[in-house]
Design a protein around this motif. Structure first.
Motif, PDB file in Angstrom:
ATOM      1  N   ALA A 168       0.640   4.016  -3.005  1.00  0.00           N
ATOM      2  CA  ALA A 168       0.421   5.453  -2.823  1.00  0.00           C
ATOM      3  C   ALA A 168       1.491   6.270  -3.531  1.00  0.00           C
ATOM      4  CB  ALA A 168       0.384   5.793  -1.330  1.00  0.00           C
ATOM      5  N   MET A 212       0.940   8.843  -6.830  1.00  0.00           N
ATOM      6  CA  MET A 212       1.346  10.251  -6.797  1.00  0.00           C
ATOM      7  C   MET A 212       2.419  10.560  -7.836  1.00  0.00           C
ATOM      8  SD  MET A 212       1.370  11.259  -2.733  1.00  0.00           S
ATOM      9  CE  MET A 212       2.447   9.910  -2.231  1.00  0.00           C
ATOM     10  N   ILE A 259       0.833  -1.208   0.000  1.00  0.00           N
ATOM     11  CA  ILE A 259       0.000   0.000   0.000  1.00  0.00           C
ATOM     12  C   ILE A 259       0.866   1.255   0.000  1.00  0.00           C
ATOM     13  CG2 ILE A 259      -1.657   1.329   1.376  1.00  0.00           C
ATOM     14  CD1 ILE A 259      -2.858  -1.353   2.277  1.00  0.00           C
TER      15      ILE A 259
END
Length: 409
Positions: free
Chosen positions: A95, A99, A91
């Protein structure tokens, strides 16, 4: 200085071969395709060895555990912690890649099958976890079924007692032989990867180089932050401030060893010694760390997510949506389980990504180059993740005062 350069020699050779191959591709363009078969040979060799390597490495690790006294409890706690930490690592990188997407869309046309059989969810579950015939286990399309079979063989061998010991020795011998075979194949890797990248760059130009730079820039800071912040938090959950103190006091030796050798197995003796000094009970550390060196790879979960996002970007595939993200996280956990603690073992996880996403094998070298450049920090995170996991297992089984029960050296 010479020793450090020696420990990094093989990764540097691989990077040099990719660099030289890329230059050849720039200079000769599409004419470089003439040496592409040298790269295809390397790919085929890797696919040839993956099935027996996965079977022997997993089954031998389980069948030859030194401590069987609390195996059930230790295994249950260990697996839950392995999955949880791998999930967190996946995770975290997910992320980061959302981004900062690592692939810009080079748009490499790869062949995909025209006719894809549609299956129900229940049929997919059955086909993923089991096979109708033993011989079907020898296909890389049945990787998860092979893993489950390997685990069951390891457990059955361990439960067989004295009659099972000769077979356990056979599993260990098979594991050593196929690990050695992978090492032999990796001697050909500089030629294979160099030839493949000469062809790849010759055909598609410099766009890929920028994508690889993005991937490296994303991975290294994330790995360092996960090591410093994530593992400190795990150590605190396991033993409070004392756990953090003893973790950082003893973790630098296995971290440096793994960073220098690129091998979880090579760092295992140092890691066992560090866990002993931290205060992890003998039966826990001698179960969690050897098995973790084979099936627990937080750094590889980080890398697998980066590779998935990278190949999606390079191939202009849409890397958005909950279903896509959940599938990617699941693949990261599977890839972390499959990878073996040997130099270049990340290739096995890359095969898992290619297989489960239904990509053609030509996509393998594209993401393999990502694995090469992130391998040292990934291995360091893998090894130190085993250490904090053994601390968390100790906390769960022995209570909050587990560090007081062992003599801290």
């Amino acid at each position: 200085m010479k020793e450090k350069l020696k420990s990094y020699r093989f990764p540097l050779i691989l990077l040099s071969s990719i660099f030289i191959g890329s230059i050849v591709g720039f200079i000769f363009g599409e004419k470089a395709n003439v040496i592409k078969p040298l790269g295809d040979i390397f790919i085929n060799l890797l696919f040839m060895v993956v099935i027996p390597l996965v079977f022997f490495s997993i089954s031998s690790a389980i069948a030859n555990m030194n401590s069987m006294r609390r195996l059930g409890k230790i295994m249950g706690s260990m697996i839950s912690i392995f999955v949880l930490t791998g999930l967190i690592a996946s995770i975290v990188m997910l992320a980061a890649t959302v981004m900062f997407p690592p692939g810009s869309g080079t748009d490499i046309p790869l062949e995909t099958p025209d006719d894809v059989e549609q299956l129900t969810v229940s049929e997919q579950i059955v086909n993923t976890f089991t096979v109708p015939e033993f011989v079907d286990l020898f296909s890389r399309d049945s990787m998860l079924a092979l893993i489950i079979f390997s685990v069951l063989i390891g457990v059955a061998t361990g439960l067989s007692g004295d009659p099972g010991r000769p077979f356990a020795k056979f599993l260990v011998s098979g594991s050593e032989v196929f690990m050695k075979l992978v090492q032999l194949i990796m001697y050909y890797a500089p030629i294979g990867l160099g030839a493949y990248f000469a062809s790849l760059i010759g055909e598609f130009g410099a766009d890929l180089i920028g994508d690889y730079a993005k991937a490296v820039i994303i991975y290294y800071p994330v790995a360092v932050l996960y090591f410093a912040i994530g593992f400190t938090l795990y150590a605190f959950l396991a033993g409070g401030t004392k756990g953090v103190t003893h973790f950082w006091k003893n973790i630098l030796a296995p971290a440096a060893t793994s960073l220098g050798t690129g091998s979880s197995i090579a760092a295992l003796p140092v890691n066992l010694q560090a866990a002993k000094k931290i205060g992890v009970p003998k039966d826990i550390r001698e179960t969690v760390l050897p098995l973790g060196a084979t099936i627990h790879m937080d750094g590889s979960c980080l890398a697998a997510m980066l590779k998935i996002a990278f190949i999606f970007g390079v191939l202009n595939k849409d890397f958005t949506g909950i279903d896509t993200f959940l599938t990617a996280i699941g693949i990261c956990l599977l890839a972390g389980v499959v990878m073996s603690g040997i130099p270049g073992g990340g290739f096995i996880g890359e095969m898992m990504i290619i297989t489960l996403y239904g990509l053609p094998i030509q996509a393998l070298p594209i993401i393999s180059a990502v694995g090469v450049v992130v391998d040292p920090p990934a291995t360091m995170v893998n090894v130190t993740g085993d250490t904090v996991s053994s601390m968390l297992v100790s906390r769960q089984l022995e209570g909050k005062d587990w560090m007081e029960k062992e003599e801290i050296e």
